[in-house]
Scaffold this active site. Sequence first.
Site, PDB file in Angstrom:
ATOM      1  N   GLY A 320      44.998  25.128  63.310  1.00 50.11           N
ATOM      2  CA  GLY A 320      44.584  26.649  63.726  1.00 50.11           C
ATOM      3  C   GLY A 320      45.858  27.236  64.289  1.00 50.11           C
ATOM      4  O   GLY A 320      47.145  27.024  63.944  1.00 50.11           O
ATOM      5  N   SER A 321      45.721  27.996  65.379  1.00 48.57           N
ATOM      6  CA  SER A 321      46.726  28.720  65.841  1.00 48.57           C
ATOM      7  C   SER A 321      47.932  28.105  66.654  1.00 48.57           C
ATOM      8  O   SER A 321      48.861  28.699  66.786  1.00 48.57           O
ATOM      9  CB  SER A 321      46.225  29.753  66.708  1.00 48.57           C
ATOM     10  OG  SER A 321      45.232  30.670  66.032  1.00 48.57           O
TER      11      SER A 321
END
Length: 607
Positions: A320-321
Amino acid sequence: MKLGGLFSGKRNGAARPRGGAVSARSVPYSSSPLLASKTPPWRSKFVVGLVALGFVVLLGRALYIQVLGNDFFQKQGEIRFTRNLDLPASRGRILDRNGQILAVSVPSPSVWAIPKDFEADRSQRRQLAKLLGMTPAELDQRLQRHPNFVWLRRQVEEQTGKDVAALGLKGVHQVREYKRKYPEGESAAHVVGSTNADERGQEGVEFAHERELAGADGKRRVIKDRLGRVVEDIGESVQPVDGRDLRLTIDSKVQFFAYQKVRDAVAEHRASSGSVVVLDVASGGVLAMANYPSFVPGQRTPGSVGARRNLALVDTAEPGSTMKPFIAALALESGRFRATEVLATPRQLFITGLPITDEHSLPMMTVEQIVQRSSNVGTAKMAMTMPAREIWDFYTRVGFGQKPQIDFPGRETGRLRGWQSWRPIDQATIGFGYGVSVSLMQLAQAYTIFARDGDMVPLSLVLPPDGDPVEPQVRQQVVSPQTARAVRKMLAMVTQSGGTALKAQVPGYSVAGKTGTSRKWLKHEKRYATDRHRGWFVGMAPADKPRIVVAVMIDEPKAGKYFGGDVAAPVFSQVVQQTLRSMGVQPDLDVKTQIVARDDETVREGY
């Protein structure tokens, strides 16, 4: 009747019976016709020859047994009476960086029996079975396996051995072996690993360093009587060489605290599992590697296979981020963007007809704000300005798509497809952590480039023989110090007002890091789940001069919260606080001036 009355006449003359019915003539023995007949010479020679041949055969057999075939018969005799006894080497200890024991071998009796000699009444059988932790039926079943030898229970407690001996059962014996003890139990299980009943490493450090830890067993050749008692030694004994002690980079206090906090987080958020990795920035040493669920080393119970997986190394997932800082670093390093450069960041961006959206966005954001607020749109726009090969090269240099360079079993490479196969949408999503999979250990090591002013050093788990950490000699400069410091500033903004990780703050210490939240891919349905997530946080502290990097992952939280800033960042905060204190790092912030984390002030990252 007298014989003289039956025969009459002289001895050498004719004898006439009374009545004259029969007449016979007496023959002297020496004049018997039988003695006068001659035996053929060949017959006597044949008999003599047979006797002589028998003596020759016996003499030849004796010669074969005593001289020619002596080795064979000597060996057969030795098989029946001589034995080679192993003199077990003491397995080396495993210590933490401060000399605390993580694994040690202690003497332990093992109980065995000769079933054909076993004698016990029903009461004694019940007592023996109870002492050995089995039912009488199980004891009987073991005794029926083989008439000459069977293990009843290996490596029992010292008191159990004494109680068994006190029963005085015929055919039951004991031998002293070594049993592995793990004082830290579940907390360090995935690091230390475990051994089998023969003290051979099966997992973790025990397996990876089997040769150094095991040493070499000695030998003792003896003669035993039929009862198995040693009568005498034969030849010279070979003395055992004990295994070498290993001192790890692990800090047992940090390890225990990290395990405790990830365990509590998994329980609080009703997650499937969780992992924490703590790295020493200066040396690249692993200070902690904790996973939950865990297991008790040395105990194999049904259903424990999944708990034995070292999730930090063997499990890979889309992060993810947490990948966004690497795109920002490449954007700055290549000169395409400046940290304060402003980009248009609409709430939604379409690439080849596919949408990329932000949960909370501003119409215009600087590169710093894109990282701080975790903007998918802003990250995708930066990634699309770079050649795919350049992004792939950068990811490769920080270790993605490669096994972590650490001597530990089960390391996974993760997944980083060749840049030639990237579509435009792949290039955009890889920038914010989809389409690439990494392990928590890979991610933690990659973040060291921001903590070490742009360079990367190899990871280490075992200290040199003298036990003192050394400054790594091999370094790889990935980005410039200026770029690393600029990104570190962005990561510090993530933990401040307007960022996604206010819960990562640590009282008295400045921190920097990045949240990540990813949906799980449903392989059979070929889609991303809407209700199954992973929460991530990777950061460092103190922010200005980092001493440690801490990475946290919580898998499938089901209690309502699932964002990395909610489930992983608090674990980071607690582990960092305890670790810096144990390292003697002085606080660099006034607690009164720190922002108190509030849910309504936290920006949620996109995913």
